[in-house]
Enzyme design. Structure first.
Site, PDB file in Angstrom:
ATOM      1  N   GLU A  61      -6.275  -7.255   5.638  1.00  0.00           N
ATOM      2  CA  GLU A  61      -6.114  -8.392   4.881  1.00  0.00           C
ATOM      3  C   GLU A  61      -5.179  -9.345   5.083  1.00  0.00           C
ATOM      4  OE1 GLU A  61      -3.706  -5.898   5.856  1.00  0.00           O
ATOM      5  OE2 GLU A  61      -1.861  -6.155   6.761  1.00  0.00           O
ATOM      6  N   ASN A  68       1.049  -1.298  -0.031  1.00  0.00           N
ATOM      7  CA  ASN A  68      -0.080  -0.250   0.092  1.00  0.00           C
ATOM      8  C   ASN A  68       0.892   1.526  -0.353  1.00  0.00           C
ATOM      9  OD1 ASN A  68      -2.972  -0.826  -0.286  1.00  0.00           O
ATOM     10  ND2 ASN A  68      -2.656  -1.036   1.840  1.00  0.00           N
TER      11      ASN A  68
END
Ligand SMILES: [Mg+2]
Length: 321
Positions: free
Chosen positions: A239, A204
């Site tokens: 996640e 990210n």
């Protein structure tokens, strides 16, 4: 960047063990009618409009069919039948909880207001009087079909994680409890695998959130594609994913987790043009029971979570149980 078509989502949902009732390309209709003449007439008429038709010659037979897992979602029930009447079947179907919605049309030669009210109060969604008017039947069936499809869409939206197409946490937990109950009844083992993508924050931070979303989507799809039809994946949060393995003991679940872990080498995810595939690895925590005795879903999840934590601490990209 992540744009999942509806068909693909449906497929992913079925694949991840989502509700089978969503597979409604062709709506099937149950006709329960003891008169052979009317039954055949209805079969012919509905089939000619493209519906798949299932028939029952009595109320008891209809009730048996409506309890099956692959039951038609729309039923046309004659009121007066041997065994259970159409009215009684309506009462029994509408009195159930936790089962998919079934749209009920009562077919009756009774056309006074009191009877119609009694039918609707028993749980019928609509009624048609005999002898039926073909166009009226078609319109009323269409209304039922529209409601069933809407109901499906709502259930599906409520159960799916929009980004990855797998079950969301709440839906996963619900299904997991069901699977555990079933395993308990059948005296079978049951396991779960918790999976966490390694260094996801770095993806990210380095490539942006859209890239992160792509990784999550591809990762979930990859896991789903390697499971059997009765095994399913949910997004547990961020996640982190979770896999339900019915009929699988802990040792076998560890082997499955190991296979999934190794398969990630082939998962070539590119997040922008002219760029090499990102290497994605994950850590796995496995927990299972030989036979579910007193164990609850929460206990199993806590154990899997602890195993996952150990896998992370021991250097990631590994399976712990
Ligand atoms: Mg009859």
């Amino acid at each position: 960047m992540v744009n999942i078509g509806e068909n693909l989502q449906k497929k992913a949902f079925r694949r991840c063990g989502g509700l089978k009732i969503l597979d409604l390309e062709k709506l099937s209709i149950l006709i329960a009618e003891d008169s052979i003449f009317f039954r055949q007439l209805l079969v012919q008429t509905l089939s000619s409009w493209g519906y798949a038709v299932v028939t029952a010659g009595s109320g008891s037979e209809a009730w048996e069919i409506l309890q099956r897992e692959d039951t038609p979602r729309l039923a046309i029930l004659d009121w007066v039948m041997p065994g259970l009447s159409g009215l009684e079947v309506c009462r029994m179907v509408s009195g159930r909880t936790g089962t998919p919605y079934i749209y009920l049309i009562l077919l009756t030669s009774k056309d006074n207001k009191e009877d119609i009210v009694a039918g609707l109060e028993a749980g019928a969604d609509d009624y048609i009087t005999k002898p039926f008017h073909e166009e009226e039947l078609r319109c009323r069936v269409k209304i039922g079909e529209r409601i069933i499809r809407l109901e499906n869409k709502i259930s599906w939206l409520a159960a799916t994680d929009p980004l990855t197409g797998v079950l969301n946490r709440r839906a996963f937990m619900e299904r997991m409890e069901g699977e555990m109950q079933r395993s308990k009844r059948q005296n079978e083992p049951y396991s779960v695998i918790m999976v966490d993508i390694d260094h996801f924050k770095k993806i990210n931070d380095t490539y942006g959130h859209q890239a992160g979303d792509t990784v999550l989507h591809r990762f979930a799809k990859h896991l789903s594609s390697l499971l059997r039809s009765y095994e399913f994946v949910g997004r547990y949060g961020g996640e982190e994913f979770i896999i339900s393995l019915t009929g699988t003991g802990e040792n076998q679940a560890v082997r499955i987790a190991e296979r999934l872990r190794a398969s990630l080498v082939d998962l070539a995810i590119t997040v922008s043009d002219n760029q090499e595939a990102l290497p994605v690895t994950a850590s796995f925590g496995v927990a299972g029971t030989a036979v579910i005795a007193e164990g609850t879903g929460d206990m199993l999840l806590t154990k899997a979570d602890q195993a996952l934590y150990r896998a992370k601490r021991e250097g990631r990209n590994r399976v712990c149980s």
